[in-house]
Structure formats: C-alpha cells, structure tokens
Design a protein around this motif. Structure first.
Motif, PDB file in Angstrom:
ATOM      1  N   TRP A  52      69.744  60.230  43.600  1.00  0.00           N
ATOM      2  CA  TRP A  52      69.070  59.585  42.644  1.00  0.00           C
ATOM      3  C   TRP A  52      69.879  58.539  41.788  1.00  0.00           C
ATOM      4  O   TRP A  52      70.879  58.684  41.896  1.00  0.00           O
ATOM      5  CB  TRP A  52      68.693  60.475  41.321  1.00  0.00           C
ATOM      6  N   ASN A 114      64.546  66.375  36.572  1.00  0.00           N
ATOM      7  CA  ASN A 114      65.531  67.349  36.211  1.00  0.00           C
ATOM      8  C   ASN A 114      66.244  67.926  37.364  1.00  0.00           C
ATOM      9  O   ASN A 114      65.557  68.334  38.574  1.00  0.00           O
ATOM     10  CB  ASN A 114      64.598  68.549  35.411  1.00  0.00           C
ATOM     11  N   THR A 115      67.234  68.444  37.078  1.00  0.00           N
ATOM     12  CA  THR A 115      67.974  69.141  38.553  1.00  0.00           C
ATOM     13  C   THR A 115      69.205  70.076  37.936  1.00  0.00           C
ATOM     14  O   THR A 115      69.350  70.147  36.760  1.00  0.00           O
ATOM     15  CB  THR A 115      68.552  68.132  39.387  1.00  0.00           C
ATOM     16  N   THR A 116      69.632  70.848  38.812  1.00  0.00           N
ATOM     17  CA  THR A 116      70.837  71.558  38.524  1.00  0.00           C
ATOM     18  C   THR A 116      72.056  71.221  39.582  1.00  0.00           C
ATOM     19  O   THR A 116      71.839  71.079  40.717  1.00  0.00           O
ATOM     20  CB  THR A 116      70.178  73.351  39.231  1.00  0.00           C
ATOM     21  N   ASP A 231      67.666  73.895  35.543  1.00  0.00           N
ATOM     22  CA  ASP A 231      67.368  72.205  35.624  1.00  0.00           C
ATOM     23  C   ASP A 231      67.639  71.775  34.413  1.00  0.00           C
ATOM     24  O   ASP A 231      66.972  72.520  33.395  1.00  0.00           O
ATOM     25  CB  ASP A 231      65.937  72.115  36.205  1.00  0.00           C
ATOM     26  N   LYS A 265      74.419  64.503  44.951  1.00  0.00           N
ATOM     27  CA  LYS A 265      74.142  66.239  44.979  1.00  0.00           C
ATOM     28  C   LYS A 265      74.848  66.693  46.483  1.00  0.00           C
ATOM     29  O   LYS A 265      74.920  65.851  47.276  1.00  0.00           O
ATOM     30  CB  LYS A 265      72.802  66.663  44.945  1.00  0.00           C
TER      31      LYS A 265
END
Length: 266
Positions: A52, A114-116, A231, A265
């Motif tokens: 992203w 939103n992400t982890t 997230d 990521k």
C-alpha cells in the motif's frame, strides 16, 4: 516619522523569533545517532513486498486512502480541514492561529485501510517550532473496549517530535487499555544529528513477536510489550498542546510535510 521609525524597530526585534536558521554544511561522516546498530534495514531484502502506498500526487487528498480526521475541538484548539493540503507531491499538515482559533489537523485510514503486521514507513520533514508536534501513529478501533492489547489493540506512536526536547530528539510510545487502567511503554528516546533539517524516513516493523522503531532505516528500539494482534489503521497529525503555556515558544504557521507513506507486508 518618529512613530513610524519606532514601529519598524519593534517589528525588527520580534521577527527573529519566527526565523529558523538552516546553515549549509558538507557532511563528512554519518550523523551521530543512538541507534541499536548502524546497519540500514531494507524491507525488500527482508522478505517484504510493497502492499500500500500514497505519494500524494495531484492537488487534493486521496479520499480512497485517507479521510480528514477528528474535526472539531482538540485540546486547547481545533482540528480544522483547512489545515490539510496536498501540492507539489507532498501532504502538508499545518498548525496556525487565526483570530482566536488555534488549529491543527489529522488524517487517517480508519475508513479505508486497516491491517495487521507489516513495515509502515513515511518520509517527512518535521515541524520547525516548539509547541505543536508532528506524529505518525497507528490506532486500534477497539482500544477502549478492553484491556488485553492482543485482543483489543494498541496505540502505536511510530514517532512524536517534540522539538522542545531537542532538535535532534524523537520519542516513541505504546499505549493500550484506554480508560482508568491504561498502560504504556515509553517514551522511548532516540537521537539523530540533523533530525530537524530536511526529510527523513520514520518506520515501524510490527510482527506477531515485536515492535521495532526505525529512523532513516536504522533500528532504534525493539520491544514485545503491548503487542496488538488485530487490524489497525494509520494516522498522520499535527497535534496541539493541552495548555496555552505549551505554545508560548511556537511559531504560527508551522507545517509537518509528508512526502510518502508506504506499507510493506510479507
């Protein structure tokens, strides 16, 4: 004529308070710093891929990536959308005083991304004055709903720049369990010669086992407390102090300039 002369002298004595000296120097060695090692971290070499990004092209905020955040009262002032601007390939997050209004601003990805876990990086130029402060941070939408950061998330302050602590000084924090039993780690302190001048990169590596904080690719801190496993979203902000005393040495207008934000990521 005498009154005009007196006025000009008064203005001349006040102006230097808002001037910022940037002496041109020729670097002869790596700037002094308090990093854990002098090895530069490259996310691509560590198995990460670009996932992203926003390079702030165009003439307005890309609302598919960011939303202006928290408009309205904020500490001693207001978050105002007029303090957010995109031009010349940069995001400008401003602080200013207009009439009796003290204004800052923020943008966030809560509604868009939103992400982890990952490697979260921005390239930015910090504000010039002491009082308002620039920040790049991550937040959990559930942080006030419980006390276990693994389940409810954390506030991860990738950096906060309080110039009053020193031109070359930066802090990082972790907070969780918003409410009467809030817990925190930090402030963690970092020093980098020349931090107040030009653009630098600021990053967080967040995994299932750790948080690691980076400036210009150098790792400054690593810890495993307060780990979130849910997230979260990113925030860029120009923060306003809680007390009027906090802006006594500030200079308005002032600006936090962001060149890009990238998320890698595995």
């Amino acid at each position: 004529m005498k009154n005009l002369f007196t006025t000009l002298i008064l203005i001349a004595t006040l102006l230097p308070a808002c001037r910022f000296s940037e002496k041109k120097t020729v670097p002869v060695s790596a700037p002094k710093n308090t990093a854990l090692s002098q090895e530069v971290f490259n996310p691509l070499k560590e198995g990460y891929k670009l996932f992203w990004e926003d390079n702030f092209a165009g003439h307005e905020l890309d609302t598919t990536k960011w939303k202006i955040r928290g408009n309205g009262p904020r500490r001693i002032g207001y978050n105002d959308p007029s303090m957010v601007k995109v031009e010349n390939g940069n995001l400008y997050l401003m602080y200013d005083i207009k009439k009796d209004s003290i204004m800052g601003c923020a943008v966030g990805t809560q509604a868009t991304f939103n992400t982890t876990y990952g490697y979260f990086e921005c390239r930015a130029r910090l504000q010039r004055g002491d009082g308002p402060w620039a920040a790049f941070w991550m937040q959990s939408p559930q942080i006030s709903q419980g006390e276990d950061p693994a389940v409810y998330g954390a506030e991860i302050d990738i950096f906060e720049y309080f110039r009053g602590l020193g031109e070359d000084h930066m802090t990082h924090c972790i907070h969780w369990a918003y409410g009467p039993n809030q817990q925190s780690v930090g402030a963690l302190n970092s020093e980098l010669e020349g931090l107040s001048k030009g653009f630098h990169t600021f990053a967080l590596e967040w995994t299932s086992e750790k948080y690691a904080f980076f400036i210009d690719g150098l790792k400054y801190h690593e810890l495993s407390k307060g780990l979130s496993h849910i997230d979260q979203y990113m925030i860029l902000s120009m923060e306003i102090p809680s007390y009027l005393q906090g802006i006594k040495n500030a200079c308005a207008p002032d600006t936090f300039i962001v060149d890009y934000v990238k998320v890698y990521k595995k």
